[in-house]
Design an enzyme around this catalytic site. Structure first.
Site, short mmCIF file in Angstrom:
data_model
loop_
_atom_site.label_atom_id
_atom_site.label_comp_id
_atom_site.label_asym_id
_atom_site.label_seq_id
_atom_site.Cartn_x
_atom_site.Cartn_y
_atom_site.Cartn_z
N ASP A 175 43.32 -22.42 -0.88
CA ASP A 175 44.78 -22.58 -0.87
C ASP A 175 45.15 -23.96 -0.31
OD1 ASP A 175 47.44 -21.87 -1.16
OD2 ASP A 175 47.18 -19.90 -0.27
N ASP A 236 53.85 -18.15 -6.70
CA ASP A 236 53.14 -16.87 -6.66
C ASP A 236 53.79 -15.84 -7.58
OD1 ASP A 236 51.89 -18.16 -4.62
OD2 ASP A 236 52.35 -16.65 -3.08
C1 GAL Z 1 49.90 -18.46 -1.18
C2 GAL Z 1 49.09 -18.29 -2.45
C3 GAL Z 1 48.97 -16.81 -2.69
C4 GAL Z 1 48.27 -16.17 -1.52
C5 GAL Z 1 48.97 -16.51 -0.21
C6 GAL Z 1 48.17 -16.05 0.98
O1 GAL Z 1 50.13 -19.76 -0.99
O2 GAL Z 1 49.72 -18.95 -3.51
O3 GAL Z 1 48.32 -16.56 -3.90
O4 GAL Z 1 46.95 -16.62 -1.50
O5 GAL Z 1 49.19 -17.89 -0.09
O6 GAL Z 1 48.78 -16.37 2.20
#
Ligand code: GAL
Length: 426
Positions: A175, A236
């Site tokens: 991430d 997301d």
């Molecule tokens: C976001 C990511 C998600 C998930 C989340 C976890 O930034 O896009 O898919 O991994 O963080 O905190």
């Protein structure tokens, strides 16, 4: 004489159409894909399960022992993936997302799993997952912290890559939260890619690099493809039709840029499949499955496989749709046209076949019919001189033989999709 002239004119017109389609093809279909990350992995889009959308950062195992992020959850899902047909149709990677870590690194600077929620540690979990014939994915972050606030990998890329390899991890979702500059972001993603390669273990590398770059400047996809096996571009996914639509809209608005870059070894990732949860109607679930197949998207389900209705299971396990997603030619599809609240998407497949999806975006009324001339499909080539069409979704049904000049009529439910496969007849 008259008839001969008419025939000649219509031939010239046809030729003109074919040339026009070829031009469009070059534009959208792209020149041969850029060099992919050289790890031999993800030659077709990754398939598996990822905990985030459904289970998020639930760490409250006291009160919610069945839905907290814990070893137990992954052991149970692994068991079901192997026994309920998921693995057999291709869902292979069982992936942990954020919130698996203890709040501190160990005395040697290594990440460690939360000892209460993962008492056996990740290595033991990986062994179990491997014993089921599956692969294990894990999550970390290029910056100082993960998005949920657990330890980030900044300054620890080599140690973390080695730790994951030692544990037997097969995929890393990396991430991009808490990264203080675009330079750190790009350097970090590259550094981790090289560090994973140096471990000698085959680890699929799933990035969010372009997503975090877009607000600042346009990502260089040729470079990203050299380092990542797939990459998230956009926000997301949520368990809602609005979210699915926003992902599709983003994709169509950027298709000239992102479609040509996808191919074996490197894929655009529109995020998880939320089929089998709460927010999508049957038709909307069909749309997500069909369009994720057209987009050559990684198929990472985020749902509760312990409690999933037979319809959602059948849709997710639909071998014909999965075959489109996993087509070895590895070309991503694109939106061909939008008119009257219908979208037509198409994707070239191996053996000169094509997948075509008609989406009815109208959210009022009942099923609407849409008629299209088959000459306009597959860049003028799909049904030239003829083809056999099979409807795959919403139900499988042979539509039969079509000549180049035929029209194809479909009925599509509101927010639903009709997915077709076109094969050469002769
Ligand atoms: C976001 C990511 C998600 C998930 C989340 C976890 O930034 O896009 O898919 O991994 O963080 O905190």
């Amino acid at each position: 004489m008259m008839t001969a002239t008419v025939k000649l004119v219509s031939r010239v017109r046809r030729l003109g159409c074919v040339l026009a389609f070829c031009f469009l093809a070059l534009f959208l279909w792209g020149l041969p894909g850029a060099r992919a990350l050289d790890n031999g992995l993800a030659m077709t889009p990754t398939m598996g399960w990822l905990h985030w959308e459904r289970f998020m950062c639930n760490v409250n195992c006291q009160e919610e022992p069945d839905s907290c992020v814990s070893e137990k959850l992954f052991l149970q899902i692994a068991e079901i993936m192997a026994s309920d047909g998921w693995k057999d149709v291709g869902y292979e990677y069982l992936c942990i997302d954020d919130c698996w870590m203890a709040p501190e690194r160990d005395s040697e600077g290594r990440l460690q799993a939360d000892p209460k929620r993962f008492p056996g540690g990740i290595r033991r979990l990986a062994n179990y997952v491997h014993s089921k014939g599956l692969k294990l994915g894990i999550y970390a972050d290029v910056g100082n912290k993960t998005c949920a606030g657990f330890p980030g990998s900044f300054g620890y890329y080599d140690i973390d890559a080695k730790t994951f390899a030692d544990w037997g991890v097969d995929l890393l979702k990396f991430d991009g939260c808490y990264c203080d500059s675009i330079k750190h972001l790009a350097d970090g993603y590259k550094h981790m890619s090289l560090a994973l390669n140096r471990t000698g273990r085959s680890i699929v590398y799933s990035c969010e690099w372009p997503l975090y770059m877009w607000p600042i400047f346009k990502p260089n996809y040729t470079e990203i493809r050299e380092y990542c096996n797939h990459w998230r571009n956009f926000a997301d996914v949520y368990d809602s039709w609005q979210s699915i639509r926003s992902i599709l809209d983003w994709t169509t608005s950027n298709q000239e840029r992102i479609v040509p870059v996808a191919g074996p070894g490197g894929w655009n990732d529109p995020d998880m499949l939320v089929i089998g949860n709460f927010g999508l109607s049957r038709d909307q679930q069909i749309t997500q499955m069909a369009l994720w197949a057209i987009m050559a998207a990684p198929l990472l389900m985020s749902n509760d496989l312990r409690h999933i209705c037979p319809e959602a299971k059948a849709l997710l396990q639909d071998k014909d749709v999965i075959a489109i997603n996993q087509d070895p030619l590895g070309k991503q599809g694109y939106r061909l046209r939008k008119e009257d609240n219908f979208e037509v998407w198409e994707r070239p497949l191996s053996n000169l076949a094509w997948a075509v999806a008609m989406v009815n975006l109208q959210e009022i009324g009942g099923p609407r019919s849409y008629t299209i001339s088959v000459t306009s499909l597959g860049q003028g080539l799909a049904c030239n001189p003829d083809c056999v069409i099979t409807q795959l979704l919403p139900v499988k049904r042979k539509l039969g033989f079509y000549e180049w000049t035929s029209s194809l009529k479909t009925q599509v439910n509101p927010t639903g999709t009709v997915l077709l496969r076109l094969e050469r007849a002769s």
